[in-house]
Enzyme design. Structure first.
Site, PDB file in Angstrom:
ATOM      1  N   TYR A  44      -2.899   2.787  -5.673  1.00  0.00           N
ATOM      2  CA  TYR A  44      -2.751   3.216  -4.286  1.00  0.00           C
ATOM      3  C   TYR A  44      -3.398   4.588  -4.107  1.00  0.00           C
ATOM      4  CZ  TYR A  44       0.842  -0.467  -4.083  1.00  0.00           C
ATOM      5  OH  TYR A  44       1.528  -1.655  -4.146  1.00  0.00           O
ATOM      6  N   PRO A 103       6.842  -7.483   3.041  1.00  0.00           N
ATOM      7  CA  PRO A 103       7.950  -8.212   3.668  1.00  0.00           C
ATOM      8  C   PRO A 103       7.829  -8.322   5.178  1.00  0.00           C
ATOM      9  CG  PRO A 103       8.664  -6.022   3.044  1.00  0.00           C
ATOM     10  CD  PRO A 103       7.296  -6.205   2.453  1.00  0.00           C
ATOM     11  N   LEU A 104       7.082  -7.406   5.795  1.00  0.00           N
ATOM     12  CA  LEU A 104       6.863  -7.467   7.243  1.00  0.00           C
ATOM     13  C   LEU A 104       5.473  -8.002   7.580  1.00  0.00           C
ATOM     14  CD1 LEU A 104       8.507  -4.059   8.251  1.00  0.00           C
ATOM     15  CD2 LEU A 104       9.548  -6.343   8.254  1.00  0.00           C
TER      16      LEU A 104
END
Length: 260
Positions: free
Chosen positions: A64, A209-210
């Site tokens: 990241y 998850p979204l």
């Protein structure tokens, strides 16, 4: 800080942590590349997640940024609270923005773990995932390297990420798998690995998850998160955001839900 951890609690990698975790990929620049536009806000979100909302499971990766999220975590939270689990991942190279390449050579994996230890300012990565299984390198070499680092005390527990049922079973023959991280949300509703984890009592951490907001039309994060938590007590989602108010909305979506 909230008196009850968001979403209740779950044991991951030997620690009792909040079932609602926090993913840090969105704290980087566009294309998951470089620093965020507002570094101060990124640090604030991390501090609010832990110190205000009581989240005790922070998920990150050396990829990241690359490296940006790990630096932000140290700058925001070090020295770390005793109850905080920081999970990181190794095994993805980042040659350019939005480009992700599996890299499972043992020398590379070892160097990634050593570098994450330095960036996070810890003597041991309590939970380290193999971010992706590299099809060009025998899985025995990839997981064997992480197992050797565990035996040296540099890794506490080993997780695997984005795996099929087949690779999940292969991995379990090589190492004790502490946790699995795969995509699961109301748009991507089925993953047989989630069911295998339930059967084997292995924590399952849904990333995305979204679904990058697609699972929460109109900003409604309650339904997708409560749907995930209802899949079973082994589920521990890690939504991410760079916005403090959005973080507050996420926590409120699961607070008081009675999830255990």
């Amino acid at each position: 800080m909230t008196s009850t951890p968001p979403g209740g609690t779950i044991e991951i990698a030997g620690k009792t942590v909040s079932r609602l975790g926090f993913g840090t990929m969105r704290l980087t620049g566009p294309g998951t590349w470089g620093d965020p536009d507002d570094r101060t806000q990124a640090l604030t979100v991390l501090r609010h997640a832990v110190h205000t909302h009581g989240i005790t499971h922070i998920d990150t990766a050396d990829a990241y940024g690359p490296h940006t999220a790990e630096h932000l975590i140290k700058d925001a939270l070090h020295p770390y609270p005793d109850d905080l689990l920081i999970a990181t991942k190794v095994g993805l190279a980042r040659p350019a923005p939005n480009v992700w390449e599996p890299h499972g050579h043992p020398v590379y994996l070892r160097s990634c773990v050593e570098a994450s230890l330095r960036r996070l300012g810890v003597e041991q990565l309590k939970l380290c995932y193999l971010h992706r299984i590299d099809s060009e390198v025998p899985i025995t070499d990839q997981l064997g390297t992480l197992a050797a680092l565990r035996d040296e005390g540099k890794i506490g527990h080993i997780g695997i990420s984005k795996v099929t049922t087949e690779s999940f079973e292969l991995a379990r023959k090589e190492v004790p798998v502490a946790v699995v991280q795969n995509v699961l949300n109301v748009n991507d509703r089925y993953d047989p690995v989630m069911e295998r984890c339930r059967d084997e009592e292995i924590p399952y951490v849904p990333y995305r998850p979204l679904d990058a907001g697609a699972a929460a039309p109109g900003g409604n994060v309650t339904t997708p998160l409560t749907w995930l938590l209802a899949r079973g007590p082994h589920i521990a989602p890690i939504p991410g955001t760079s916005n403090p108010q959005h973080l507050n909305d996420i926590v409120q979506a699961v607070d008081g839900g009675g999830w255990t």
